[in-house]
Design a protein around this motif. Sequence first.
Motif, PDB file in Angstrom:
ATOM      1  N   THR A 374       1.024  -1.245   0.156  1.00 16.46           N
ATOM      2  CA  THR A 374       0.053   0.016   0.044  1.00 16.46           C
ATOM      3  C   THR A 374       0.879   1.221  -0.083  1.00 16.46           C
ATOM      4  OG1 THR A 374      -1.558  -1.489   1.313  1.00 16.46           O
ATOM      5  CG2 THR A 374      -2.035   1.197   1.192  1.00 16.46           C
ATOM      6  N   LEU A 375       2.055   1.173   0.858  1.00 17.18           N
ATOM      7  CA  LEU A 375       2.891   2.176   0.664  1.00 17.18           C
ATOM      8  C   LEU A 375       3.597   2.461  -0.820  1.00 17.18           C
ATOM      9  CD1 LEU A 375       4.774   4.088   2.179  1.00 17.18           C
ATOM     10  CD2 LEU A 375       6.447   2.236   2.414  1.00 17.18           C
ATOM     11  N   ALA A 376       3.605   1.404  -1.249  1.00 15.93           N
ATOM     12  CA  ALA A 376       4.225   1.507  -2.687  1.00 15.93           C
ATOM     13  C   ALA A 376       3.163   2.346  -3.504  1.00 15.93           C
ATOM     14  CB  ALA A 376       4.444   0.281  -3.179  1.00 15.93           C
ATOM     15  N   ALA A 377       2.021   1.896  -3.236  1.00 19.65           N
ATOM     16  CA  ALA A 377       0.848   2.331  -4.033  1.00 19.65           C
ATOM     17  C   ALA A 377       0.612   3.757  -3.960  1.00 19.65           C
ATOM     18  CB  ALA A 377      -0.423   1.676  -3.853  1.00 19.65           C
ATOM     19  N   GLY A 378       0.777   4.248  -2.637  1.00 23.45           N
ATOM     20  CA  GLY A 378       0.382   5.533  -2.214  1.00 23.45           C
ATOM     21  C   GLY A 378       1.639   6.301  -2.916  1.00 23.45           C
ATOM     22  N   ALA A 451      -4.231  13.610   1.289  1.00 25.80           N
ATOM     23  CA  ALA A 451      -4.820  12.609   0.439  1.00 25.80           C
ATOM     24  C   ALA A 451      -4.078  11.425   0.286  1.00 25.80           C
ATOM     25  CB  ALA A 451      -5.366  13.220  -0.694  1.00 25.80           C
ATOM     26  N   ASP A 452      -2.876  11.434  -0.487  1.00 27.27           N
ATOM     27  CA  ASP A 452      -2.154  10.379  -0.689  1.00 27.27           C
ATOM     28  C   ASP A 452      -1.770   9.272   0.604  1.00 27.27           C
ATOM     29  OD1 ASP A 452      -1.566  10.306  -3.187  1.00 27.27           O
ATOM     30  OD2 ASP A 452       0.033  11.978  -2.897  1.00 27.27           O
ATOM     31  N   ILE A 453      -1.543   9.980   1.922  1.00 31.81           N
ATOM     32  CA  ILE A 453      -1.307   9.499   3.103  1.00 31.81           C
ATOM     33  C   ILE A 453      -2.688   8.787   3.617  1.00 31.81           C
ATOM     34  CG2 ILE A 453      -0.538   9.277   5.418  1.00 31.81           C
ATOM     35  CD1 ILE A 453       1.533   9.906   3.542  1.00 31.81           C
ATOM     36  N   LEU A 454      -3.730   9.462   3.513  1.00 37.10           N
ATOM     37  CA  LEU A 454      -5.087   9.068   4.050  1.00 37.10           C
ATOM     38  C   LEU A 454      -5.569   7.730   3.193  1.00 37.10           C
ATOM     39  CD1 LEU A 454      -6.670  12.258   5.103  1.00 37.10           C
ATOM     40  CD2 LEU A 454      -5.918  10.350   6.541  1.00 37.10           C
ATOM     41  N   MET A 455      -5.418   7.762   1.998  1.00 38.46           N
ATOM     42  CA  MET A 455      -5.756   6.661   1.016  1.00 38.46           C
ATOM     43  C   MET A 455      -4.828   5.660   1.500  1.00 38.46           C
ATOM     44  SD  MET A 455      -6.070   6.261  -3.108  1.00 38.46           S
ATOM     45  CE  MET A 455      -3.924   6.112  -3.549  1.00 38.46           C
ATOM     46  N   TYR A 489      -8.146  10.038 -11.895  1.00 36.24           N
ATOM     47  CA  TYR A 489      -9.173   8.763 -11.937  1.00 36.24           C
ATOM     48  C   TYR A 489      -8.870   7.435 -11.369  1.00 36.24           C
ATOM     49  CZ  TYR A 489     -11.027  12.034 -15.560  1.00 36.24           C
ATOM     50  OH  TYR A 489     -11.325  13.199 -16.197  1.00 36.24           O
ATOM     51  N   ARG A 490      -7.389   6.989 -11.360  1.00 35.74           N
ATOM     52  CA  ARG A 490      -7.292   5.828 -10.611  1.00 35.74           C
ATOM     53  C   ARG A 490      -7.316   5.762  -9.260  1.00 35.74           C
ATOM     54  NH1 ARG A 490      -1.757   2.415 -12.273  1.00 35.74           N
ATOM     55  NH2 ARG A 490      -2.778   2.830 -14.324  1.00 35.74           N
ATOM     56  N   GLU A 491      -6.917   6.874  -8.883  1.00 37.55           N
ATOM     57  CA  GLU A 491      -7.141   7.033  -7.284  1.00 37.55           C
ATOM     58  C   GLU A 491      -8.275   7.015  -6.767  1.00 37.55           C
ATOM     59  OE1 GLU A 491      -4.874   8.758  -9.032  1.00 37.55           O
ATOM     60  OE2 GLU A 491      -2.964   8.066  -7.993  1.00 37.55           O
ATOM     61  N   HIS A 492      -9.157   7.812  -7.520  1.00 40.09           N
ATOM     62  CA  HIS A 492     -10.728   7.940  -7.198  1.00 40.09           C
ATOM     63  C   HIS A 492     -11.141   6.289  -7.305  1.00 40.09           C
ATOM     64  CE1 HIS A 492     -11.836  12.248  -7.171  1.00 40.09           C
ATOM     65  NE2 HIS A 492     -10.624  12.336  -7.722  1.00 40.09           N
TER      66      HIS A 492
END
Length: 874
Positions: A374-378, A451-455, A489-492
Amino acid sequence: MATDRDGIEAWKLADALFDQWLDLDESERDTWLAAQDPAPGVRAYLQRLIDAHARPGPLLDTPASDLSGVRLGGWTLESELGRGGMAVVYRASRSDGIARQDAALKVLTLGALGASGRERFHREAEILARLNHPNITPLIDSGTGPDGTCWLAMPLVEGQRIDAWCDSHRLDARGVVKLMLQVCDAAAFAHRSLVIHRDLKPSNVLVEADGHVRLLDFGIGQFTDASTERTQTMWRALTPGYAAPEQLRGDPPSTAIDIYGLGALLHRLLTGRTPQADERTTTTRPSVLVRQADDAYHRHYIPLKNDLDRVLLKALAEEPGRRYLSAEALADDLKRWLDGMPVLAQAPTLGYRTRKFIARHAFGVAAAALLAATLAAGIGATLWQAGEARREAANARVQAQRAILVRDFLQRVFASTEPAAGGVPDALELLDEGARRARSDLLGTDPLAAADILMLTGQARQELGQYPDAQADLEQARTLFAREAPGAYREHSDIERALGQILRERGEVEAAQRHARTAVDLAGQALAADGDPKPLLDAKVTLGSSLFASDPQAAKAVFEEVLAALPRHGLQDTELHVDVLDGLGATISVTDPDDTQRQVRIAEEQIRLSRLLDGPESGWYASTLSDQVPTFGRAGDHARAGQLAFEAVAIVDRVYVRPHSKKAAAHCQLAAHLHLNGRFSEAVEHYTVAGDINRQLELSDLHVQACFMFGGYARAAVGDYRGALDDLERSWEILGQHDYRTSPTGYAACGTWASVQLRLGDTEGAAGTLAGCPRREGETPQLQHAQAVAELQLARGESAAAARLAAEMRESRPPEAGDRYWMRPWMLSLLLAHREGRQEAFASLVAELGEHAAMEPLSHCLAAPDETRCLAFP
């Protein structure tokens, strides 16, 4: 012997050809040799090897070189066990009074070695006499024959070459490494005894039936304090694929030779190949060799990538000084890998130490791996933004700075977190701190970074079962992205998918479907923007999962569509492949219940993929095993079902030290397996574990409902009626949340609840429960409900009505070996016939039961027909 590189290469080629020659029958060797066309230098070396092989010593100058019956010392040679270019090994025995001793007796064969060969044999005897270690085959006896032929006697080891052992047992990387630790221990002991083996290879390491390793053949070994012989002797006295570069060059010997040999041996066991170097003497990364899915050793790809590459490359370094300093150091690094610790094969970076730190102290390997992913994804999300900004030079700098900010922010979180109870912080403490700091430190200055961190924290909390906190993080991240980066869009899509999964776990089916459809729409826009199909396929899998409860046919169509798309996009053998098979297998069990063969094929493929991708010690792999238990049960393979169920529980109990949905699911699946096999006391233990976790996490999907419903039945079967009512009440609540009370499942749960109330003597309560059981118009009566109605009639003294209803149920549910519930109306009929003295009716029932009459608890009812036995829950 040439010492230049060209000469060494020629010897290596000749040695490989000589191995092929040795493998042929003698009648085929000349024809094979004539057909070969190697370079002149290679042919010359090959001929020298063949000539040396053909010139035995005086003792071996017998027909076919068969020494059976020959006596050496007190030993009688019996049968040949093996032969090489330097020696032949025989099974031998000697008798001392009434005792017989067997041994492997090694006899020098190669006259071409002359005094050098005899000297080497004497040195091997001296070496073995010095080495007393459980993983080294010791010397029993030694001597020379009348003509000066040398021999050594060692214990007869009944074992298999280590490479063949690993392959035949399909060992995973952890199993291979554990075996290698025994080899390292033996080599380390030899080094402490001032002995270098110098020929570590598979044929010199045997594994006994119990997994005990034996290191053999110190024939070219040397004392570390000896200086009379250089490393390079005769080519057949070492094995090119496992020889260290300095051996090939003829450098003075050192223990670094054996470090290389250990690395080469481990390389062979994990990749199926000996180490290969290019013209720059750079060894290929081992994981690269097995990365193709069809490679026989592909199962080791993920472990090799996760640090074993580093360990092997250090052990196989060209320069001896860059290798591990000792066999103990190599073994220590392998142990660190087994324990999830940072390996010392390279200088650890902060990020590397962080990943290892989380892996050791999170809920287990699976949770930690997810957190790292998930870290990598963020950070990947941040880099995606930077990619978009490449088209706008000004924004590029901003996005790059944000990527660095996120990275540095997370490093500060990992470095500063102080655990509540001292010691080291766990995953939840790290996530709590990360989310808190995102809201307090970043939100006002850089809301997109927040937002990155919270996702990141929301997705990680979701996988750890912390649904309320996860939902809060994800919803805030969604709001921030919508305001600050509407084109992300990907993050959403990822956020909508995660929210849909959380709501599905909570039983909010319609809301879950809304989020899943939104995720699909957003992923479609992401595909149009960057051409990556994976987010769209991920979103469709989430949609299929959300459709399962309300429209399994629609869910099946979605999963079939995604499965067909995987090969087009090169996404086979990925986590997405596992997810879509998981969904498809579940839907087929509902839409095509009789197609058990396809269900089993899908199940075995899921197990293979999960073991490959997740690793055998992960919660994901345990979840995959657990999910397949019903499939094999429906197919009639109860042994396989039980094996998977117990293995899954063993894994989750090791991986998850705190409540987790995967742990609950695994225990519930094992409980159901035991339940269906009539092992109710054991089943209740596992239903209890699952129920406690499900209550703590407030889980309420239909899987959880089934766990409580069947748990209530199992508790009733062992007489725990109060506990049964608690479970059944929770089951009923969840059915209400899903608007599922009018289903056959709801009807069964309602009937079981009423039966338990009757066992407690609450006749009126049972009547009220049955009156309130909702039923769809035209719905076929469900056995558990009809049974409760008949039992209520019995309690009210309406025996004739109860008998008629029991007969109707018997008509619809004849005896069968694969089920247990059919016994309930039969036992009720037996009880009524016995009470009323209808002996012929009783005998007729027994005759109809046939061999099924021996099944418990039916057999107890037949032996003594009373309410306790005949109203038992089978």
